[in-house]
Design an enzyme around this catalytic site. Structure first.
Site, PDB file in Angstrom:
ATOM      1  N   HIS B 166       0.834  -1.205   0.000  1.00 18.08           N
ATOM      2  CA  HIS B 166       0.000   0.000   0.000  1.00 18.08           C
ATOM      3  C   HIS B 166       0.863   1.246   0.000  1.00 18.08           C
ATOM      4  O   HIS B 166       2.063   1.185   0.278  1.00 18.08           O
ATOM      5  CB  HIS B 166      -0.914   0.017   1.234  1.00 18.08           C
ATOM      6  CG  HIS B 166      -0.181   0.284   2.521  1.00 18.08           C
ATOM      7  ND1 HIS B 166       0.617  -0.667   3.134  1.00 18.08           N
ATOM      8  CD2 HIS B 166      -0.107   1.392   3.316  1.00 18.08           C
ATOM      9  CE1 HIS B 166       1.133  -0.162   4.245  1.00 18.08           C
ATOM     10  NE2 HIS B 166       0.725   1.090   4.380  1.00 18.08           N
ATOM     11  N   HIS B 299       8.357  14.085 -11.070  1.00 17.54           N
ATOM     12  CA  HIS B 299       9.412  13.104 -10.787  1.00 17.54           C
ATOM     13  C   HIS B 299       9.073  12.309  -9.532  1.00 17.54           C
ATOM     14  O   HIS B 299       8.273  12.759  -8.703  1.00 17.54           O
ATOM     15  CB  HIS B 299      10.778  13.787 -10.628  1.00 17.54           C
ATOM     16  CG  HIS B 299      10.809  14.804  -9.532  1.00 17.54           C
ATOM     17  ND1 HIS B 299      10.343  16.104  -9.692  1.00 17.54           N
ATOM     18  CD2 HIS B 299      11.230  14.729  -8.241  1.00 17.54           C
ATOM     19  CE1 HIS B 299      10.487  16.766  -8.551  1.00 17.54           C
ATOM     20  NE2 HIS B 299      11.015  15.954  -7.651  1.00 17.54           N
ATOM     21  N   HIS B 301      11.022  10.289  -6.238  1.00 20.71           N
ATOM     22  CA  HIS B 301      12.258  10.007  -5.507  1.00 20.71           C
ATOM     23  C   HIS B 301      12.129   8.648  -4.836  1.00 20.71           C
ATOM     24  O   HIS B 301      11.110   8.376  -4.196  1.00 20.71           O
ATOM     25  CB  HIS B 301      12.469  11.028  -4.377  1.00 20.71           C
ATOM     26  CG  HIS B 301      12.658  12.442  -4.823  1.00 20.71           C
ATOM     27  ND1 HIS B 301      13.823  12.890  -5.392  1.00 20.71           N
ATOM     28  CD2 HIS B 301      11.844  13.524  -4.770  1.00 20.71           C
ATOM     29  CE1 HIS B 301      13.718  14.190  -5.660  1.00 20.71           C
ATOM     30  NE2 HIS B 301      12.523  14.588  -5.298  1.00 20.71           N
ATOM     31  N   PHE B 315      22.916   4.762   8.533  1.00 21.48           N
ATOM     32  CA  PHE B 315      22.288   5.562   9.572  1.00 21.48           C
ATOM     33  C   PHE B 315      22.526   7.036   9.266  1.00 21.48           C
ATOM     34  O   PHE B 315      23.673   7.459   9.142  1.00 21.48           O
ATOM     35  CB  PHE B 315      22.867   5.210  10.939  1.00 21.48           C
ATOM     36  CG  PHE B 315      22.380   3.889  11.466  1.00 21.48           C
ATOM     37  CD1 PHE B 315      21.222   3.831  12.235  1.00 21.48           C
ATOM     38  CD2 PHE B 315      23.037   2.707  11.168  1.00 21.48           C
ATOM     39  CE1 PHE B 315      20.754   2.615  12.707  1.00 21.48           C
ATOM     40  CE2 PHE B 315      22.568   1.483  11.626  1.00 21.48           C
ATOM     41  CZ  PHE B 315      21.422   1.433  12.403  1.00 21.48           C
ATOM     42  N   GLU B 320      25.098  13.785  10.117  1.00 20.64           N
ATOM     43  CA  GLU B 320      24.070  14.019   9.110  1.00 20.64           C
ATOM     44  C   GLU B 320      22.943  14.895   9.657  1.00 20.64           C
ATOM     45  O   GLU B 320      22.411  15.752   8.954  1.00 20.64           O
ATOM     46  CB  GLU B 320      23.504  12.686   8.626  1.00 20.64           C
ATOM     47  CG  GLU B 320      24.464  11.876   7.754  1.00 20.64           C
ATOM     48  CD  GLU B 320      25.510  11.067   8.516  1.00 20.64           C
ATOM     49  OE1 GLU B 320      25.601  11.206   9.751  1.00 20.64           O
ATOM     50  OE2 GLU B 320      26.234  10.295   7.870  1.00 20.64           O
TER      51      GLU B 320
END
Ligand SMILES: O=P(O)(O)O[C@H]1O[C@H](CO)[C@@H](O)[C@H](O)[C@H]1O
Ligand SMILES: O=P(O)(O)O[C@H]1O[C@H](CO)[C@@H](O)[C@H](O)[C@H]1O
Lengths: 351, 351
Positions: B166, B299, B301, B315, B320
């Site tokens: 789904h 588009h 992703h 990770f 980050e």
């Protein structure tokens, strides 16, 4: 018309520090959770493991032997994402294909010789030693690099690959993305309002009170109005301080004590060693360190993933990755829960 | 001086679509991984489970009974993060405390009546039916809301709480953060260069070839130059198309076929049901749908978390979250690996 209540009615909030919006849908906590639960922490960590490259006396990947350190211990990351001497990719041939040189160093800092402690289980003087080490590594690497990112990934859930208490320090020749955003926002705020954004923000939160978690003589901990992670907090000095090395001895002692309280509350929330990523942001350094950075205020962000229990986290996926961050309880609810928690660690209380 | 090689020398790359930088440190793949591994997928999913609220004939949380649907099935999310009637938080009293009204709807779309299939295991006509359902829900909700976010969280690792195939559709009264960034970037590019950013980008990638994964008559799949996730891809139509409903029947058939190929390659990479979050971005709709959105190119992703194997993920933590995204192999290396993989699903080949 229904009266707006943040805990009942979804709305969006603006993060003026990082120029981002978050969707707050607190009513969503009511849904049942049938998704992934994280593995519980079962195996106790031994105090000393001669095969753990972070332990005193252990041999690291590069063959070096760690000293029998007794406090903090700083060394070069054996697998650094940033190296001091990478050549430049050269000029870009197209505006859609821009690459630039990146140079830097990556260090690892052990907080304590024992593997079976974490910051909230360490003493205030031991935490103070960590703060001093943070300040000096910032000073040392900041002499050369414009950005020195100190960060701690705590817990396997946060990609931490070694249980020994430690953090990392990545210094870079460029201002990373988040630093650029905070630089832009703080500079714009100062030029528009004549004072640092985070100074005014801290003052407002002291007046409004409902997002405060802890206050001390020199520091504040609060769940920011725009928090994204369920129990995210922001740690701020009361005085205008641009960078870690500027902290006075009294401010450092007080920081050690408020960090211990915050991290104890975090562990107490779900009676687990609370995972998070945390890190410090201060004014850029390097060759531009002497410029005017008065719009900057030193601060630490804590980003913990847990939402409902020690094993049920918030997943920042799908909508969050493709559209906008979304949270399932209000920052005020999170602050209230954190405030109510004891300042004595659940593992120490049991003894 | 050493010659620059992207696979050996760290560098930063710019994402002109979302105005962000990524640190590429490909040499870092050499480090050993001692961190968390994800639990393997053990229990096979039953084809039909009467207690699964996504199955045909099952009773949902609100007491409604699902029809015995045979293709796709769209219904209102029983625990929506966005509701159509939330009151407004009212005017903000301070520039650092800005909240705004958020209204919308959240829907769930089942792809297939069976719980034990995924898109790559479905037939091309079955996938085509999903694409048609995506186009019509975009049209339907886009009549009222400026942003209709279709996204699929696949796999427990991506916070997916139900194994039945789904996706979700969240439509909102506001343009979410990522949409705002893509709007700004595409608008600026068009006004500076006179053509849509992603049209020129697709053309360049067709010439440069080293980041292409799949091409077909109407579509391209590539690992973007600025990819953040290890095996992230971008799916682009060759023709200038602003939104899903504009796709011709031939483009939809071709999309179904290239999606099946891409997702088969993904599953084949680590011989697992490859987790990811994916979603579609197209021009804003709602009351402004009639404005000039020619700078937009439709588009999708794909953001998959796996890095080294079916159980070792990347990770995005610490550095980050606090500084900048970082990747451990080059986009060109990722594209090469994906290109080399067979287009027949490993589970179908074995039969
Ligand atoms: O709606 P689901 O699948 O239960 O929930 C999942 O997707 C949502 C939208 O990306 C996220 O907000 C949740 O954190 C995630 O667990
Ligand atoms: O350096 P570590 O702890 O091995 O690795 C961890 O932190 C790094 C910096 O945030 C991340 O890039 C890695 O993905 C993560 O696993």
């Amino acid at each position: 018309a229904t009266t707006f209540r943040a805990s009942e009615h979804q709305h969006i909030r603006y993060n003026p520090l990082q120029d981002e919006w978050v969707l707050v849908s607190a009513h969503r906590m009511k849904r049942p959770w049938q998704g992934q639960v994280e593995p519980p922490l079962l195996t106790p960590v031994p105090r000393h493991d001669p095969h753990n490259p972070l332990c005193p006396g252990a041999t690291r990947a590069n063959g070096e032997v760690n000293p029998h350190y007794e406090g903090t211990f700083l060394f070069d990351n054996d697998f650094p994402a940033l190296q001091p001497d990478a050549p430049s990719p050269g000029p870009s041939d197209h505006p859609l294909f821009q690459a630039e040189a990146a140079r830097g160093v990556c260090k690892v800092m052990c907080f304590h010789p024992w593997s079976d402690v974490t910051l909230p289980l360490m003493s205030v003087p031991e935490i103070r030693a960590v703060i001093d080490a943070w300040a000096s590594v910032t000073e040392e690497l900041g002499a050369q690099y414009p950005w020195v990112q100190i960060f701690e990934n705590k817990g396997a859930m946060m990609g931490c690959s070694n249980p020994h208490p430690h953090c990392q320090v990545w210094a870079s020749s460029f201002l990373p993305d988040v630093a650029q955003r905070e630089e832009r926002s703080q500079r714009a705020y100062q030029s528009q309002h004549g004072e640092p954004l985070l100074m005014e923000y801290g003052r407002q939160e002291l007046l409004r009170k409902d997002r405060l978690v802890l206050t001390s003589e020199h520091w504040l901990v609060l769940v920011p109005f725009w928090a994204v992670w369920p129990f995210q907090t922001l740690l701020l000095p009361r005085r205008h301080v641009r960078r870690l090395p500027e902290l006075t001895p009294a401010e450092r002692d007080d920081l050690a004590s408020i960090m211990k309280k915050l991290l104890t509350k975090y562990d107490n929330l779900f009676e687990t060693s609370f995972p998070y990523s945390m890190g410090w942001h201060g004014a850029p350094m390097g060759s531009e360190a002497g410029a005017n950075w008065d719009h900057w205020q030193l601060h630490a962000h804590y980003y913990p993933p847990l939402l409902r229990s020690a094993t049920v986290r918030k997943f920042m996926v799908g909508y969050e990755m493709l559209a906008q961050a979304q949270r399932d309880l209000t920052p005020e609810q999170a602050a209230e829960r954190l405030r109510a928690l004891p300042e004595v660690h659940y593992r120490l209380g049991q003894k």
